[in-house]
Design a protein around this motif. Structure first.
Motif, PDB file in Angstrom:
ATOM      1  N   SER A   1       0.934  -1.422   0.149  1.00 50.63           N
ATOM      2  CA  SER A   1      -0.097   0.055   0.094  1.00 50.63           C
ATOM      3  C   SER A   1       0.646   1.431   0.167  1.00 50.63           C
ATOM      4  CB  SER A   1      -0.814   0.360   1.243  1.00 50.63           C
ATOM      5  OG  SER A   1       0.211  -0.662   2.522  1.00 50.63           O
ATOM      6  N   TYR A   2       2.438   1.045   0.211  1.00 51.73           N
ATOM      7  CA  TYR A   2       3.048   2.177   0.286  1.00 51.73           C
ATOM      8  C   TYR A   2       3.654   2.857  -1.288  1.00 51.73           C
ATOM      9  CZ  TYR A   2       3.157   2.217   5.395  1.00 51.73           C
ATOM     10  OH  TYR A   2       2.662   2.186   6.641  1.00 51.73           O
ATOM     11  N   SER A   3       3.313   2.021  -2.390  1.00 52.94           N
ATOM     12  CA  SER A   3       3.676   1.659  -3.719  1.00 52.94           C
ATOM     13  C   SER A   3       3.474   2.545  -4.309  1.00 52.94           C
ATOM     14  CB  SER A   3       3.258   0.541  -4.327  1.00 52.94           C
ATOM     15  OG  SER A   3       3.978  -0.682  -3.694  1.00 52.94           O
ATOM     16  N   GLY A   4       3.939   3.944  -4.760  1.00 51.80           N
ATOM     17  CA  GLY A   4       3.322   4.758  -5.919  1.00 51.80           C
ATOM     18  C   GLY A   4       2.403   4.511  -6.948  1.00 51.80           C
ATOM     19  N   SER A   5       1.972   5.277  -8.447  1.00 53.42           N
ATOM     20  CA  SER A   5       1.372   5.155  -9.374  1.00 53.42           C
ATOM     21  C   SER A   5       2.517   5.027 -10.673  1.00 53.42           C
ATOM     22  CB  SER A   5      -0.220   4.839  -9.132  1.00 53.42           C
ATOM     23  OG  SER A   5      -0.131   6.744  -8.997  1.00 53.42           O
ATOM     24  N   GLN A   6       3.554   6.222 -10.031  1.00 50.91           N
ATOM     25  CA  GLN A   6       4.224   6.464 -10.905  1.00 50.91           C
ATOM     26  C   GLN A   6       5.556   5.313 -11.601  1.00 50.91           C
ATOM     27  OE1 GLN A   6       3.247   9.133 -11.807  1.00 50.91           O
ATOM     28  NE2 GLN A   6       1.347   9.317 -10.707  1.00 50.91           N
ATOM     29  N   GLY A   7       4.789   3.825 -11.374  1.00 50.62           N
ATOM     30  CA  GLY A   7       5.965   2.648 -12.029  1.00 50.62           C
ATOM     31  C   GLY A   7       7.620   2.821 -10.485  1.00 50.62           C
ATOM     32  N   ASP A   8       6.824   3.849  -9.823  1.00 47.65           N
ATOM     33  CA  ASP A   8       7.950   3.530  -8.077  1.00 47.65           C
ATOM     34  C   ASP A   8       8.749   1.250  -8.406  1.00 47.65           C
ATOM     35  OD1 ASP A   8       7.600   5.773  -8.704  1.00 47.65           O
ATOM     36  OD2 ASP A   8       6.537   5.265  -6.809  1.00 47.65           O
ATOM     37  N   ASP A   9       9.798   2.202  -7.913  1.00 49.35           N
ATOM     38  CA  ASP A   9      10.446   0.485  -7.850  1.00 49.35           C
ATOM     39  C   ASP A   9       9.398   0.047  -6.208  1.00 49.35           C
ATOM     40  OD1 ASP A   9      12.083   1.423  -9.448  1.00 49.35           O
ATOM     41  OD2 ASP A   9      14.113   1.902  -8.207  1.00 49.35           O
ATOM     42  N   CYS A  10       9.760  -1.368  -6.917  1.00 53.12           N
ATOM     43  CA  CYS A  10       8.475  -1.782  -5.399  1.00 53.12           C
ATOM     44  C   CYS A  10       8.890  -3.329  -5.712  1.00 53.12           C
ATOM     45  CB  CYS A  10       6.896  -1.527  -5.871  1.00 53.12           C
ATOM     46  SG  CYS A  10       6.404  -1.961  -3.913  1.00 53.12           S
ATOM     47  N   VAL A  11       7.965  -4.105  -5.106  1.00 53.47           N
ATOM     48  CA  VAL A  11       7.743  -5.375  -4.859  1.00 53.47           C
ATOM     49  C   VAL A  11       6.407  -5.515  -4.544  1.00 53.47           C
ATOM     50  CG1 VAL A  11      10.021  -5.801  -3.824  1.00 53.47           C
ATOM     51  CG2 VAL A  11       8.337  -6.336  -2.197  1.00 53.47           C
ATOM     52  N   GLU A  12       6.393  -7.028  -5.310  1.00 54.02           N
ATOM     53  CA  GLU A  12       5.187  -7.717  -5.331  1.00 54.02           C
ATOM     54  C   GLU A  12       5.414  -8.726  -4.510  1.00 54.02           C
ATOM     55  OE1 GLU A  12       2.558  -7.010  -9.463  1.00 54.02           O
ATOM     56  OE2 GLU A  12       4.199  -7.354  -9.333  1.00 54.02           O
ATOM     57  N   VAL A  13       3.598  -9.456  -3.692  1.00 54.07           N
ATOM     58  CA  VAL A  13       4.081 -10.075  -2.859  1.00 54.07           C
ATOM     59  C   VAL A  13       3.123 -11.208  -3.925  1.00 54.07           C
ATOM     60  CG1 VAL A  13       3.358 -11.702  -0.451  1.00 54.07           C
ATOM     61  CG2 VAL A  13       5.097  -8.925  -0.975  1.00 54.07           C
ATOM     62  N   ALA A  14       3.243 -12.357  -3.251  1.00 53.78           N
ATOM     63  CA  ALA A  14       2.120 -13.795  -3.862  1.00 53.78           C
ATOM     64  C   ALA A  14       1.831 -14.555  -2.214  1.00 53.78           C
ATOM     65  CB  ALA A  14       1.840 -14.240  -4.916  1.00 53.78           C
ATOM     66  N   LEU A  15       0.593 -14.598  -1.832  1.00 56.98           N
ATOM     67  CA  LEU A  15       0.499 -15.905  -0.853  1.00 56.98           C
ATOM     68  C   LEU A  15      -0.164 -17.146  -1.430  1.00 56.98           C
ATOM     69  CD1 LEU A  15      -1.673 -13.745   2.003  1.00 56.98           C
ATOM     70  CD2 LEU A  15       1.053 -13.865   1.947  1.00 56.98           C
ATOM     71  N   SER A  16       0.794 -18.351  -1.135  1.00 55.62           N
ATOM     72  CA  SER A  16       0.332 -19.745  -2.063  1.00 55.62           C
ATOM     73  C   SER A  16      -0.155 -20.263  -0.167  1.00 55.62           C
ATOM     74  CB  SER A  16       1.835 -20.628  -1.381  1.00 55.62           C
ATOM     75  OG  SER A  16       2.356 -19.963  -2.832  1.00 55.62           O
ATOM     76  N   GLY A  17      -1.542 -20.930  -0.610  1.00 57.15           N
ATOM     77  CA  GLY A  17      -2.078 -21.916  -0.083  1.00 57.15           C
ATOM     78  C   GLY A  17      -3.397 -22.404  -0.618  1.00 57.15           C
ATOM     79  N   ARG A  18      -4.475 -22.753   0.487  1.00 56.97           N
ATOM     80  CA  ARG A  18      -5.583 -23.106  -0.600  1.00 56.97           C
ATOM     81  C   ARG A  18      -6.643 -22.337   0.595  1.00 56.97           C
ATOM     82  NH1 ARG A  18      -6.588 -28.433  -1.687  1.00 56.97           N
ATOM     83  NH2 ARG A  18      -4.457 -29.934  -2.170  1.00 56.97           N
ATOM     84  N   PRO A  19      -7.773 -21.673   0.038  1.00 56.11           N
ATOM     85  CA  PRO A  19      -8.668 -20.736   0.629  1.00 56.11           C
ATOM     86  C   PRO A  19      -8.984 -21.363   1.579  1.00 56.11           C
ATOM     87  CG  PRO A  19      -9.184 -20.957  -1.339  1.00 56.11           C
ATOM     88  CD  PRO A  19      -7.995 -22.432  -1.558  1.00 56.11           C
ATOM     89  N   GLN A  20      -9.371 -20.569   2.613  1.00 58.80           N
ATOM     90  CA  GLN A  20      -9.847 -20.931   4.310  1.00 58.80           C
ATOM     91  C   GLN A  20      -8.670 -21.806   5.052  1.00 58.80           C
ATOM     92  OE1 GLN A  20     -12.625 -19.501   5.245  1.00 58.80           O
ATOM     93  NE2 GLN A  20     -12.861 -17.951   2.923  1.00 58.80           N
ATOM     94  N   GLU A  21      -7.577 -21.744   4.727  1.00 58.34           N
ATOM     95  CA  GLU A  21      -6.308 -22.360   5.686  1.00 58.34           C
ATOM     96  C   GLU A  21      -5.213 -21.484   5.760  1.00 58.34           C
ATOM     97  OE1 GLU A  21      -5.167 -26.461   3.749  1.00 58.34           O
ATOM     98  OE2 GLU A  21      -7.468 -26.766   3.664  1.00 58.34           O
ATOM     99  N   PRO A  22      -3.986 -21.775   6.435  1.00 56.49           N
ATOM    100  CA  PRO A  22      -3.056 -20.761   6.424  1.00 56.49           C
ATOM    101  C   PRO A  22      -2.125 -20.923   5.669  1.00 56.49           C
ATOM    102  CG  PRO A  22      -3.541 -22.730   8.608  1.00 56.49           C
ATOM    103  CD  PRO A  22      -4.123 -22.871   7.513  1.00 56.49           C
ATOM    104  N   THR A  23      -1.855 -19.329   5.936  1.00 57.36           N
ATOM    105  CA  THR A  23      -0.384 -19.407   4.011  1.00 57.36           C
ATOM    106  C   THR A  23       0.575 -20.107   4.292  1.00 57.36           C
ATOM    107  OG1 THR A  23      -0.832 -17.253   4.107  1.00 57.36           O
ATOM    108  CG2 THR A  23       0.844 -18.020   3.319  1.00 57.36           C
TER     109      THR A  23
END
Length: 67
Positions: A12-34
């Motif tokens: 949520s701290y990323s800018g919308s101007q193409g700033d350097d940033c990282v993306e994150v994805a969480l793995s796991g089944r829905p309704q179960e822990p990551t």
């Protein structure tokens, strides 16, 4: 789940101007822990990815949030 099926999101701290940033994805089944947290460069969809267990990710977030 293959990495192509992951839903990636930016900080949520990323800018919308193409700033350097990282993306994150969480793995796991829905309704179960990551089961894994995946991190990649937001500018390069096919960049190398870092995979962390949820405990290591939480430790990193705690460290990064310190003043």
């Amino acid at each position: 789940m293959s990495t192509s099926e992951l839903t990636w999101f930016k900080s949520s701290y990323s800018g919308s101007q193409g700033d350097d940033c990282v993306e994150v994805a969480l793995s796991g089944r829905p309704q179960e822990p990551t089961t894994a947290v995946r991190v990649r460069d937001s500018k390069l969809d096919r960049s190398p990815r870092l995979t962390l267990n949820p405990v290591a990710w939480q430790s990193f977030l705690s460290y990064a949030a310190r003043d």
